[in-house]
Design an enzyme around this catalytic site. Structure first.
Site, PDB file in Angstrom:
ATOM      1  N   HIS A  77       6.427   4.613  -2.625  1.00  0.00           N
ATOM      2  CA  HIS A  77       5.788   3.415  -3.529  1.00  0.00           C
ATOM      3  C   HIS A  77       7.001   2.377  -3.573  1.00  0.00           C
ATOM      4  O   HIS A  77       8.083   2.773  -3.860  1.00  0.00           O
ATOM      5  CB  HIS A  77       5.694   3.908  -4.826  1.00  0.00           C
ATOM      6  CG  HIS A  77       4.758   2.856  -5.839  1.00  0.00           C
ATOM      7  ND1 HIS A  77       3.581   2.207  -5.353  1.00  0.00           N
ATOM      8  CD2 HIS A  77       5.168   2.560  -6.882  1.00  0.00           C
ATOM      9  CE1 HIS A  77       3.312   1.523  -6.137  1.00  0.00           C
ATOM     10  NE2 HIS A  77       4.184   1.383  -7.273  1.00  0.00           N
ATOM     11  N   ASN A  78       6.736   1.119  -3.331  1.00  0.00           N
ATOM     12  CA  ASN A  78       7.758   0.022  -3.901  1.00  0.00           C
ATOM     13  C   ASN A  78       8.814   0.274  -2.831  1.00  0.00           C
ATOM     14  O   ASN A  78       9.977   0.145  -3.468  1.00  0.00           O
ATOM     15  CB  ASN A  78       7.908  -0.216  -5.270  1.00  0.00           C
ATOM     16  CG  ASN A  78       6.849  -0.823  -5.920  1.00  0.00           C
ATOM     17  OD1 ASN A  78       5.929  -1.259  -5.558  1.00  0.00           O
ATOM     18  ND2 ASN A  78       7.008  -0.698  -7.171  1.00  0.00           N
ATOM     19  N   GLU A 133       5.228   1.393   1.799  1.00  0.00           N
ATOM     20  CA  GLU A 133       4.591   0.399   1.090  1.00  0.00           C
ATOM     21  C   GLU A 133       5.145  -1.032   1.518  1.00  0.00           C
ATOM     22  O   GLU A 133       6.183  -1.199   1.389  1.00  0.00           O
ATOM     23  CB  GLU A 133       4.353   0.527  -0.414  1.00  0.00           C
ATOM     24  CG  GLU A 133       3.648  -0.575  -1.170  1.00  0.00           C
ATOM     25  CD  GLU A 133       3.348  -0.468  -2.563  1.00  0.00           C
ATOM     26  OE1 GLU A 133       2.284  -0.608  -3.142  1.00  0.00           O
ATOM     27  OE2 GLU A 133       4.349   0.093  -3.117  1.00  0.00           O
ATOM     28  N   ASP A 190       4.610  -4.959   0.326  1.00  0.00           N
ATOM     29  CA  ASP A 190       3.769  -5.769  -0.803  1.00  0.00           C
ATOM     30  C   ASP A 190       4.025  -7.223   0.065  1.00  0.00           C
ATOM     31  O   ASP A 190       5.260  -7.670  -0.278  1.00  0.00           O
ATOM     32  CB  ASP A 190       4.259  -6.028  -1.928  1.00  0.00           C
ATOM     33  CG  ASP A 190       3.822  -4.576  -2.866  1.00  0.00           C
ATOM     34  OD1 ASP A 190       3.198  -3.839  -2.279  1.00  0.00           O
ATOM     35  OD2 ASP A 190       4.184  -4.341  -4.019  1.00  0.00           O
ATOM     36  N   HIS A 234       8.207  -7.460  -5.046  1.00  0.00           N
ATOM     37  CA  HIS A 234       7.142  -7.180  -6.137  1.00  0.00           C
ATOM     38  C   HIS A 234       6.624  -8.315  -6.946  1.00  0.00           C
ATOM     39  O   HIS A 234       7.459  -8.821  -7.510  1.00  0.00           O
ATOM     40  CB  HIS A 234       7.874  -6.009  -6.916  1.00  0.00           C
ATOM     41  CG  HIS A 234       7.055  -5.108  -7.880  1.00  0.00           C
ATOM     42  ND1 HIS A 234       6.771  -5.156  -9.242  1.00  0.00           N
ATOM     43  CD2 HIS A 234       6.193  -4.137  -7.522  1.00  0.00           C
ATOM     44  CE1 HIS A 234       6.179  -4.349  -9.694  1.00  0.00           C
ATOM     45  NE2 HIS A 234       5.554  -3.604  -8.556  1.00  0.00           N
ATOM     46  N   GLU A 253       0.062  -4.225   0.750  1.00  0.00           N
ATOM     47  CA  GLU A 253      -0.715  -4.875  -0.232  1.00  0.00           C
ATOM     48  C   GLU A 253      -0.747  -6.196  -0.018  1.00  0.00           C
ATOM     49  O   GLU A 253       0.325  -7.010   0.154  1.00  0.00           O
ATOM     50  CB  GLU A 253       0.198  -4.450  -1.272  1.00  0.00           C
ATOM     51  CG  GLU A 253      -0.842  -4.691  -2.704  1.00  0.00           C
ATOM     52  CD  GLU A 253      -0.018  -4.153  -3.733  1.00  0.00           C
ATOM     53  OE1 GLU A 253       0.443  -5.382  -4.880  1.00  0.00           O
ATOM     54  OE2 GLU A 253       0.214  -3.068  -4.119  1.00  0.00           O
TER      55      GLU A 253
END
Length: 154
Positions: free
Chosen positions: A25-26, A55, A57, A70, A104
């Protein structure tokens, strides 16, 4: 370390949804979620450590170039292209099983097109473009069938 621990001891012929997948995650962050540096080399690190789902983003960046960071925080931004190139270089160094890009997407249509262009250009034949109908998860391909492939989940 025990050499047996480096071998796969499972049946890898079942549909993908039958497995737990090591996920990050991240992935791009080198520290906390508010102030830390976003770094492409974090992808190299987690992929070599056995992670199979990372991930990404994506946000609109300057000059029509999508960036990874982020959102709504003070984390630094890295070009999406750098992230894709790093993933391409390190995805299968230690492990041939598929890599899932969990994207994302916060981008405008123009920058989404740029992302699609980079995915095709950088990953080439590794990019799995077979459209999988999610109606019946038992129809998903197996990790064995997807070796060496990059999957995109948005």
């Amino acid at each position: 370390s025990n050499p047996l621990h480096r071998q796969v001891h499972q049946d890898m012929e079942q549909p993908l949804c039958h497995y737990f997948i090591a996920s990050s995650h991240n992935t791009y962050l080198s520290g906390d979620q508010l102030l830390s540096q976003s770094r492409a080399d974090m992808y190299a690190r987690v992929l070599q450590a056995g992670c199979r789902c990372v991930e990404v983003d994506c946000w609109d960046g300057p000059d029509g170039e999508p960036v990874v960071h982020h959102g709504y925080t003070l984390t630094s931004k890295i070009p999406f292209r750098d992230v894709a190139e790093t993933i391409n270089k390190y995805a299968f160094v230690k492990n041939e099983f598929p890599v899932i890009l969990s994207i994302e997407n916060h981008c405008s249509i123009q920058q989404q097109k740029k992302i699609a262009q980079y995915l095709k250009e950088i990953f080439g034949d590794k990019l799995d473009l077979s459209s999988v109908s999610t109606g019946d998860p038992r129809q998903l391909p197996s990790p064995q069938e997807l070796k060496g492939k990059i999957l995109v989940k948005v």
